[in-house]
Design a protein around this motif. Structure first.
Motif, PDB file in Angstrom:
ATOM      1  N   ASN A 285       0.831  -1.196   0.000  1.00  0.00           N
ATOM      2  CA  ASN A 285       0.000   0.000   0.000  1.00  0.00           C
ATOM      3  C   ASN A 285       0.872   1.256   0.000  1.00  0.00           C
ATOM      4  O   ASN A 285       0.607   2.216  -0.739  1.00  0.00           O
ATOM      5  N   VAL A 286       1.914   1.235   0.821  1.00  0.00           N
ATOM      6  CA  VAL A 286       2.835   2.373   0.871  1.00  0.00           C
ATOM      7  C   VAL A 286       3.522   2.544  -0.489  1.00  0.00           C
ATOM      8  O   VAL A 286       3.634   3.653  -1.013  1.00  0.00           O
ATOM      9  N   LEU A 287       3.943   1.433  -1.073  1.00  0.00           N
ATOM     10  CA  LEU A 287       4.619   1.507  -2.374  1.00  0.00           C
ATOM     11  C   LEU A 287       3.690   2.113  -3.437  1.00  0.00           C
ATOM     12  O   LEU A 287       4.043   3.075  -4.128  1.00  0.00           O
ATOM     13  N   LEU A 288       2.489   1.575  -3.534  1.00  0.00           N
ATOM     14  CA  LEU A 288       1.536   2.025  -4.554  1.00  0.00           C
ATOM     15  C   LEU A 288       1.196   3.502  -4.371  1.00  0.00           C
ATOM     16  O   LEU A 288       1.196   4.285  -5.328  1.00  0.00           O
ATOM     17  N   LYS A 289       0.926   3.884  -3.129  1.00  0.00           N
ATOM     18  CA  LYS A 289       0.495   5.266  -2.884  1.00  0.00           C
ATOM     19  C   LYS A 289       1.657   6.244  -2.976  1.00  0.00           C
ATOM     20  O   LYS A 289       1.456   7.411  -3.330  1.00  0.00           O
ATOM     21  N   THR A 290       2.872   5.798  -2.632  1.00  0.00           N
ATOM     22  CA  THR A 290       4.029   6.679  -2.804  1.00  0.00           C
ATOM     23  C   THR A 290       4.216   6.997  -4.283  1.00  0.00           C
ATOM     24  O   THR A 290       4.475   8.148  -4.657  1.00  0.00           O
ATOM     25  N   ALA A 291       4.069   5.969  -5.113  1.00  0.00           N
ATOM     26  CA  ALA A 291       4.210   6.188  -6.557  1.00  0.00           C
ATOM     27  C   ALA A 291       3.171   7.201  -7.022  1.00  0.00           C
ATOM     28  O   ALA A 291       3.480   8.141  -7.763  1.00  0.00           O
ATOM     29  N   GLU A 292       1.957   7.026  -6.557  1.00  0.00           N
ATOM     30  CA  GLU A 292       0.871   7.947  -6.902  1.00  0.00           C
ATOM     31  C   GLU A 292       1.244   9.381  -6.502  1.00  0.00           C
ATOM     32  O   GLU A 292       1.119  10.321  -7.295  1.00  0.00           O
TER      33      GLU A 292
ATOM     34  N   GLY B 197      -1.971  12.668  13.177  1.00  0.00           N
ATOM     35  CA  GLY B 197      -2.706  11.438  12.876  1.00  0.00           C
ATOM     36  C   GLY B 197      -2.045  10.554  11.830  1.00  0.00           C
ATOM     37  O   GLY B 197      -0.906  10.796  11.412  1.00  0.00           O
ATOM     38  N   ASN B 198      -2.777   9.515  11.436  1.00  0.00           N
ATOM     39  CA  ASN B 198      -2.292   8.611  10.390  1.00  0.00           C
ATOM     40  C   ASN B 198      -2.267   9.342   9.052  1.00  0.00           C
ATOM     41  O   ASN B 198      -3.098  10.214   8.799  1.00  0.00           O
ATOM     42  N   MET B 199      -1.321   8.978   8.213  1.00  0.00           N
ATOM     43  CA  MET B 199      -1.278   9.571   6.874  1.00  0.00           C
ATOM     44  C   MET B 199      -1.078   8.473   5.843  1.00  0.00           C
ATOM     45  O   MET B 199      -0.646   7.379   6.163  1.00  0.00           O
ATOM     46  N   GLU B 200      -1.435   8.784   4.599  1.00  0.00           N
ATOM     47  CA  GLU B 200      -1.256   7.837   3.505  1.00  0.00           C
ATOM     48  C   GLU B 200      -0.072   8.273   2.667  1.00  0.00           C
ATOM     49  O   GLU B 200       0.142   9.468   2.461  1.00  0.00           O
ATOM     50  N   ALA B 201       0.647   7.298   2.135  1.00  0.00           N
ATOM     51  CA  ALA B 201       1.877   7.607   1.408  1.00  0.00           C
ATOM     52  C   ALA B 201       1.636   8.505   0.200  1.00  0.00           C
ATOM     53  O   ALA B 201       2.532   9.215  -0.230  1.00  0.00           O
ATOM     54  N   ARG B 202       0.425   8.508  -0.341  1.00  0.00           N
ATOM     55  CA  ARG B 202       0.177   9.389  -1.497  1.00  0.00           C
ATOM     56  C   ARG B 202       0.284  10.864  -1.094  1.00  0.00           C
ATOM     57  O   ARG B 202       0.452  11.723  -1.941  1.00  0.00           O
TER      58      ARG B 202
ATOM     59  N   VAL C 176       9.723   0.306   5.978  1.00  0.00           N
ATOM     60  CA  VAL C 176       8.677   1.050   5.267  1.00  0.00           C
ATOM     61  C   VAL C 176       9.244   2.359   4.702  1.00  0.00           C
ATOM     62  O   VAL C 176       8.978   2.732   3.555  1.00  0.00           O
ATOM     63  N   GLY C 177      10.065   3.041   5.518  1.00  0.00           N
ATOM     64  CA  GLY C 177      10.652   4.297   5.064  1.00  0.00           C
ATOM     65  C   GLY C 177      11.566   4.108   3.870  1.00  0.00           C
ATOM     66  O   GLY C 177      11.587   4.916   2.937  1.00  0.00           O
ATOM     67  N   ASN C 178      12.305   3.006   3.891  1.00  0.00           N
ATOM     68  CA  ASN C 178      13.192   2.698   2.777  1.00  0.00           C
ATOM     69  C   ASN C 178      12.394   2.442   1.507  1.00  0.00           C
ATOM     70  O   ASN C 178      12.744   2.915   0.423  1.00  0.00           O
ATOM     71  N   VAL C 179      11.298   1.700   1.644  1.00  0.00           N
ATOM     72  CA  VAL C 179      10.431   1.427   0.496  1.00  0.00           C
ATOM     73  C   VAL C 179       9.840   2.742  -0.018  1.00  0.00           C
ATOM     74  O   VAL C 179       9.812   2.995  -1.228  1.00  0.00           O
ATOM     75  N   LEU C 180       9.402   3.595   0.896  1.00  0.00           N
ATOM     76  CA  LEU C 180       8.806   4.876   0.492  1.00  0.00           C
ATOM     77  C   LEU C 180       9.825   5.716  -0.282  1.00  0.00           C
ATOM     78  O   LEU C 180       9.555   6.189  -1.395  1.00  0.00           O
ATOM     79  N   LEU C 181      10.998   5.873   0.294  1.00  0.00           N
ATOM     80  CA  LEU C 181      12.030   6.712  -0.329  1.00  0.00           C
ATOM     81  C   LEU C 181      12.428   6.177  -1.701  1.00  0.00           C
ATOM     82  O   LEU C 181      12.521   6.922  -2.678  1.00  0.00           O
ATOM     83  N   LYS C 182      12.642   4.872  -1.768  1.00  0.00           N
ATOM     84  CA  LYS C 182      13.122   4.293  -3.029  1.00  0.00           C
ATOM     85  C   LYS C 182      12.023   4.203  -4.077  1.00  0.00           C
ATOM     86  O   LYS C 182      12.298   4.259  -5.268  1.00  0.00           O
ATOM     87  N   THR C 183      10.764   4.047  -3.636  1.00  0.00           N
ATOM     88  CA  THR C 183       9.664   4.061  -4.597  1.00  0.00           C
ATOM     89  C   THR C 183       9.578   5.432  -5.263  1.00  0.00           C
ATOM     90  O   THR C 183       9.398   5.531  -6.481  1.00  0.00           O
ATOM     91  N   ALA C 184       9.718   6.473  -4.441  1.00  0.00           N
ATOM     92  CA  ALA C 184       9.675   7.833  -4.991  1.00  0.00           C
ATOM     93  C   ALA C 184      10.789   8.002  -6.015  1.00  0.00           C
ATOM     94  O   ALA C 184      10.569   8.515  -7.117  1.00  0.00           O
TER      95      ALA C 184
END
Lengths: 340, 340
Positions: free
Chosen positions: A233-240, B210-215, B231-239
């Motif tokens: 979910n994090v991957l998909l939404k980060t891309a978005e 609060g909670n946030m979504e990666a988008r 999760v942070g690594n996935v977020l950073l590298k997905t971007a």
């Protein structure tokens, strides 16, 4: 073989799902649909053209995003979602159900009404991402299961492989989403998953190519990215979010100087096309893989094109007999993947 | 106050780190550096200009990415990384150490040689992401701790807040990376973290929104994104991957037609600038937050601009006395955040 469609689900219901249905009927002249929704709205839209290929299951009740999924599925038997799922379960002539309604309710409903394929520990959502090679890469799971055991991830790899096999992709390359490509990189969960995927690969059940880093999610070097639903979910939404940031920045460039404006005008059409190609619209919907019959979740903000594409996703999976492919894929893996 | 720099770490060592040092010295006329590397290469580069502001710690040994971090730190006392970290620990006139060398070794080395600030359960990496509002958003942790307890995440929120406070940001908005914005959305880890962040917020220690979504990671609606290092690594590298995909697609558009080519030419300069603004280069380096003195990890592929920017990151943190800010932030949270 008919596809059922929830006309009352999604942010733009009922008009966009209905327009999507009409679009799909127009394009595919052998397509037959079961539309679940308000007869008074549906009939005028199909009158004189598609009556012979459309059946209506009438209802005006729908499940909203605010409803608690389990409660809604139990207490709203006349909602479009429950009626659609029940029709899918009971009728052999209906091969799939498509809905842009509340994700939680659809997953819960599919789980309760349709049920898992025997041996599947956890059904999963498996959207496709665009990639650098012009193809698409499956991400499994992207949110159905936020806490997973290594065995669940192994099932995702098997189901993803079965799905791509059923669509004609041979030997799809499975990557395990991690923090580095080396075998020893990962967290407790992925480190425990790695040997399971390796075993499945040695048995010829999947084609595991190792750990992958999220920066390569769009490289086209993988066909299937396996992870738990939280990470997916994090991957998909980060891309978005990243696409959104970049297109906003480009827009700003095109607005702040004469040069930029002119450049922007020249590129406009192609940029829009490109933007569409990386959006949800292009894919349309995501199979909830692992349940006995095909259930497709379309994005909540789906407009007609996305809905028409989601119907295609449902058609492809149904025609390929995905469930049987999954049963075959799981055969002989029971001992390795039993969840203790 | 001097900043030590590892001249032998990173993919483009020694020349790019050295050029980065020269660039920083040129720009900031009061900057003093301690360069750890080969005297024979360093001396010619600073001769006649910067000798009075540069001290050299001579060595030709360096730790490679293939070396096992713990072993390397123990067995390579003459490596540039170990010499730099030892100088940082022992000398009061050195305020920070910057390296583009192997991440694992640098974190291990910082942990072993410099040590944690008392009360910090886990030091973390906290890079900045670009956002839609033209500002930047901190991501903490992005890879130092792949398996975290809720208490660790709460420490990340406290440390991130202290860091931004030290840079002059008041009341930074903390979001917990999750799969939805509703309080009840998340996995086991985030659901257990949520009440801790809420408590800290009620105590006035952080500003938890609060909670946030990666988008929304790039929306500018948050100043700090808290998650575990996986999760942070996935977020950073997905971007990173998403930016790469989109720029490749734009490049293709600009190559495949006369219109596109012309548009591309008109936009070229600004696009390059934009691309740089979302790249690692713009940020330069990431503090390993929670250790007693400032340690900055520059990206392995850092060139001179990134290195110069990483030196600035080190300077800012040192001048703001980040460690003291963190000690203050942790005060009175010991009972709530004790890891059982």
């Amino acid at each position: 073989m008919k596809i059922a469609l929830d006309i009352l689900g999604g942010d733009y219901a009922p008009h966009e799902p209905l327009s999507g249905a009409v679009k799909a009927l127009k394009k595919n002249t052998s397509l037959e649909l079961v539309l679940v929704g308000d007869r008074a709205i549906i009939e005028p839209a199909i009158a004189g053209k598609y009556e012979d290929r459309v059946e209506i299951i009438h209802t005006t009740d729908s499940i909203s995003n605010e409803d608690q999924p389990t409660v809604a599925i139990r207490k709203q038997p006349n909602s479009s979602m429950v009626l659609g799922l029940s029709a899918l379960r009971e009728r052999d002539d209906i091969a799939a159900f498509v809905s842009a309604g509340c994700t939680g309710a659809l997953l819960t409903g599919a789980f309760m009404k349709i049920g898992r394929i025997e041996g599947v520990s956890r059904p999963a959502l498996c959207p496709f991402l665009p990639n650098m090679k012009g193809g698409r890469t499956m991400l499994i799971d992207c949110g159905a299961n936020v806490d997973c055991k290594p065995q669940n991830l192994a099932h995702f790899a098997l189901m993803g492989t079965a799905y791509l096999n059923s669509l004609g992709v041979k030997n799809p390359r499975v990557g395990l989403v991690s923090v580095g490509t080396e075998d020893a990189k990962g967290n407790e969960q992925t480190l425990a998953t790695f040997p399971l995927l390796k075993s499945l690969s040695e048995k010829g059940k999947i084609n595991f190519v190792g750990n992958m880093e999220a920066r390569d999610a769009f490289s086209g070097d993988y066909d299937i990215l396996v992870c738990d639903g939280f990470v997916g979910n994090v991957l998909l939404k980060t891309a978005e979010g990243a696409f959104k940031l970049l297109t906003a920045k480009i827009k700003r460039i095109c607005k702040t100087s004469a040069r930029g404006m002119m450049g922007g005008l020249l590129l406009n059409g192609k940029m829009k096309k490109m933007k569409r190609s990386v959006s949800d619209e292009a894919v349309g919907g995501t199979i909830f893989i692992g349940v006995k019959k095909t259930v497709v979740k379309a994005h909540g903000n789906s407009k007609r094109i996305a809905i028409a594409n989601a119907i295609n996703v449902a058609l492809d999976a149904s025609q390929a007999d995905l469930s049987q492919h999954i049963r075959d894929a799981l055969e002989g893996t029971e001992e390795l993947l039993s969840v203790k």
